[in-house]
Design a protein around this motif. Structure first.
Motif, short mmCIF file in Angstrom:
data_model
loop_
_atom_site.label_atom_id
_atom_site.label_comp_id
_atom_site.label_asym_id
_atom_site.label_seq_id
_atom_site.Cartn_x
_atom_site.Cartn_y
_atom_site.Cartn_z
N TYR A 193 0.84 -1.09 0.11
CA TYR A 193 0.06 -0.20 -0.36
C TYR A 193 1.04 1.50 -0.20
N TYR A 194 0.89 1.70 -0.82
CA TYR A 194 1.49 3.32 -1.17
C TYR A 194 0.50 4.22 -1.69
N SER A 195 0.89 6.00 -0.61
CA SER A 195 0.31 6.71 -2.40
C SER A 195 0.66 7.90 -2.33
N ARG A 196 0.59 8.41 -3.11
CA ARG A 196 1.16 9.58 -3.85
C ARG A 196 0.77 10.39 -3.23
N THR A 197 0.59 11.06 -1.88
CA THR A 197 -0.34 11.78 -1.72
C THR A 197 -1.04 13.42 -2.07
N ARG A 198 -0.02 13.52 -2.94
CA ARG A 198 -0.07 14.99 -3.50
C ARG A 198 0.14 15.53 -5.56
N MET A 199 -0.32 15.61 -5.89
CA MET A 199 -0.20 15.22 -7.29
C MET A 199 -1.36 16.22 -7.99
N GLN A 200 -0.09 17.16 -8.75
CA GLN A 200 -0.83 18.42 -9.86
C GLN A 200 -1.63 17.80 -10.69
N VAL A 201 -2.43 18.30 -10.74
CA VAL A 201 -3.92 18.54 -12.29
C VAL A 201 -3.81 19.75 -13.03
N SER A 202 -3.89 18.86 -14.56
CA SER A 202 -3.98 19.58 -15.13
C SER A 202 -5.05 18.82 -16.65
N GLY A 203 -5.52 19.55 -17.30
CA GLY A 203 -6.43 18.83 -18.41
C GLY A 203 -7.60 19.30 -18.77
N GLN A 204 -8.37 18.85 -19.38
CA GLN A 204 -9.67 18.68 -20.15
C GLN A 204 -10.63 18.53 -19.05
N LEU A 205 -11.81 18.93 -18.62
CA LEU A 205 -13.23 18.50 -18.35
C LEU A 205 -14.21 19.26 -19.49
N LEU A 206 -14.90 18.03 -19.94
CA LEU A 206 -16.03 18.15 -20.86
C LEU A 206 -17.35 18.54 -19.92
N ASP A 207 -17.66 19.48 -19.93
CA ASP A 207 -19.11 19.64 -18.75
C ASP A 207 -20.58 19.70 -19.70
N HIS A 208 -21.06 18.88 -19.39
CA HIS A 208 -22.49 19.11 -20.34
C HIS A 208 -22.10 19.96 -22.07
N GLY A 209 -20.95 18.88 -22.03
CA GLY A 209 -20.43 18.77 -24.06
C GLY A 209 -19.72 20.18 -24.17
N GLN A 210 -19.24 21.05 -22.72
CA GLN A 210 -18.75 22.20 -23.17
C GLN A 210 -17.09 22.24 -22.86
N PRO A 211 -16.66 22.06 -23.17
CA PRO A 211 -15.13 21.83 -22.93
C PRO A 211 -14.38 22.72 -21.91
N VAL A 212 -13.98 22.27 -20.59
CA VAL A 212 -13.23 23.26 -19.49
C VAL A 212 -11.62 22.58 -19.64
N GLN A 213 -11.07 23.74 -19.18
CA GLN A 213 -9.53 23.91 -18.66
C GLN A 213 -9.28 23.70 -17.41
N VAL A 214 -8.98 22.71 -16.76
CA VAL A 214 -8.99 22.45 -15.72
C VAL A 214 -7.67 22.37 -14.79
N SER A 215 -7.00 22.83 -13.74
CA SER A 215 -6.59 21.86 -13.39
C SER A 215 -6.22 22.99 -11.56
N GLY A 216 -5.40 21.87 -10.59
CA GLY A 216 -6.14 21.43 -9.59
C GLY A 216 -4.69 20.34 -8.60
N GLN A 217 -5.28 19.75 -7.87
CA GLN A 217 -4.21 18.53 -7.41
C GLN A 217 -5.53 17.46 -6.94
N ALA A 218 -4.31 16.68 -7.06
CA ALA A 218 -5.26 14.98 -6.47
C ALA A 218 -4.32 14.25 -5.54
N TRP A 219 -5.10 13.28 -5.40
CA TRP A 219 -5.08 11.53 -4.14
C TRP A 219 -4.38 10.48 -4.86
N MET A 220 -3.71 10.06 -5.10
CA MET A 220 -3.19 8.99 -5.66
C MET A 220 -3.35 6.92 -4.61
#
Length: 366
Positions: A193-220
């Motif tokens: 069991y290991y975790s990557r406790t902080r990962m930078q996030v970037s990319g695209q979300l398709l929200d109800h058909g509209q492309p949105v560039q997003v950024s944030g952070q994640a846990w794995m």
């Protein structure tokens, strides 16, 4: 925690359905997150093993293993350029039993915080195990995929109204839980069991058909091993990413009566150094509840989490960003659970801070 579980002739479909049912019956109790057990997560000590299990290696151990149970679990937060807030969960489970091909199951969820809506979908399929031994992650069900190597991961998933294409980059070394990334559940088996406790996030979300560039952070989370569920119960799992760069994981394992029988907490500082917090230093108070209109299950909803250790003194209030973040995934992993984006406010060692995280609640019933 726990952090368990998609041109043929009709008779082949019947056989496949039966096999899927068998696999789910054998495995659904382990999903999602940690197994339910009364063990206390001691450091792994080989008992009856001819030789000790090997240590975790990167990037070799990022991919699939030929074990009973395995999963790759991502949760996180991102914003659109206009400030629109979202949370997301994306997980792929791999379960192997007997000589059957592995069962892969997956859940994908979006918490649309600004819109006040929650959406999710699920899949499962039996696939041959990838025996190429290629380092890194490469698992998927159709166009739902996780690929990556050395903490540089790519996620793709889609459902009605939402789709993601995200690049994740770890900003810290992976945290090996219990120090070496190898824990035992006693008679239930062992787990890496290991975790990557902080990962930078970037990319695209398709929200109800509209492309949105997003950024944030994640846990794995990545967990694998020859472990099974013993008994009944559930767990509460918290991942918390704090504004001072520190990350906390806590889980409370409960027995069938709801009593907490095991607690684990780990802290990773802003430099990536991690420590295990003793169970006696942790307190957790439920502040509210939410009654699901979908299942009638009454979940805790809001918590006060305290750690009183000489190395770390924390008092945090953890509140759901949406009340309804329940997944009814009986068609893929055979269970129901709440997993949702949360906001955090509090103090660490006397200094005010904030944060975001995810909470997972399993084993709750009407």
């Amino acid at each position: 925690m726990q952090r368990i579980t998609q041109g043929r002739r009709t008779w082949k479909l019947v056989v496949l359905s039966g096999l899927l049912g068998l696999m789910l019956a054998l495995s659904s109790c382990t999903f999602p997150g940690m197994v339910s057990t009364n063990a206390q997560l001691p450091a792994y000590v080989p008992v009856g093993e001819q030789k000790p299990l090997p240590p975790v290696q990167f990037p070799q151990d990022e991919g699939s293993h030929n074990n009973l149970t395995e999963w790759w679990y991502y949760t996180g937060h991102f914003n659109g350029q206009d400030g629109h807030r979202y949370g997301f969960e994306f997980v792929i489970f791999q379960v192997s039993r007997s000589d059957l091909p592995p069962l892969f199951a997956s859940h994908f969820a979006i918490s649309d915080i600004t819109r006040g809506q929650f959406a999710y979908d699920q899949r499962n399929v039996m696939l041959p195990l990838d025996n190429s031994k290629q380092a890194g992650i490469n698992v998927g069900i159709g166009d739902w995929r996780i690929q990556g190597r050395n903490g540089h991961d790519h996620l793709e998933a889609s459902m009605k109204d939402y789709a993601i294409k995200l690049d994740l980059n770890g900003v810290k070394a992976p945290t090996l839980h219990d120090g070496k990334g190898l824990i035992t559940y006693g008679l239930a088996g062992y787990s890496y069991y290991y975790s990557r406790t902080r990962m930078q996030v970037s990319g695209q979300l398709l929200d109800h058909g509209q492309p949105v560039q997003v950024s944030g952070q994640a846990w794995m989370d990545h967990q694998w091993g020859n472990f099974l569920t013993l008994g009944s119960g559930g767990w509460d799992w918290y991942s918390m990413q704090l504004s001072n760069g520190g990350d906390i994981m806590i889980y409370f394992i409960r027995d069938a009566t709801g009593k907490v029988i095991s607690t684990y907490a780990g802290y990773t500082d802003d430099k990536g150094q991690s420590i295990v917090i003793p169970q006696s230093a942790i307190q957790n108070e439920v502040l509210d509840h939410w009654l699901s209109p979908h299942t009638g299950i009454n979940y805790p909803s809001g918590w006060r989490v305290s750690i009183n250790d000489p190395r770390l003194k924390v008092n945090l209030t953890v509140m759901p960003q949406l009340k309804d973040q329940e997944l009814v995934v009986t068609k893929s992993t055979g269970n129901v659970y709440w997993e949702g984006a949360v906001d955090i406010q509090g103090q660490q060692n006397g200094q005010t801070l904030s944060g975001q995280g995810y909470v997972e609640l399993t084993g709750y019933t009407k």
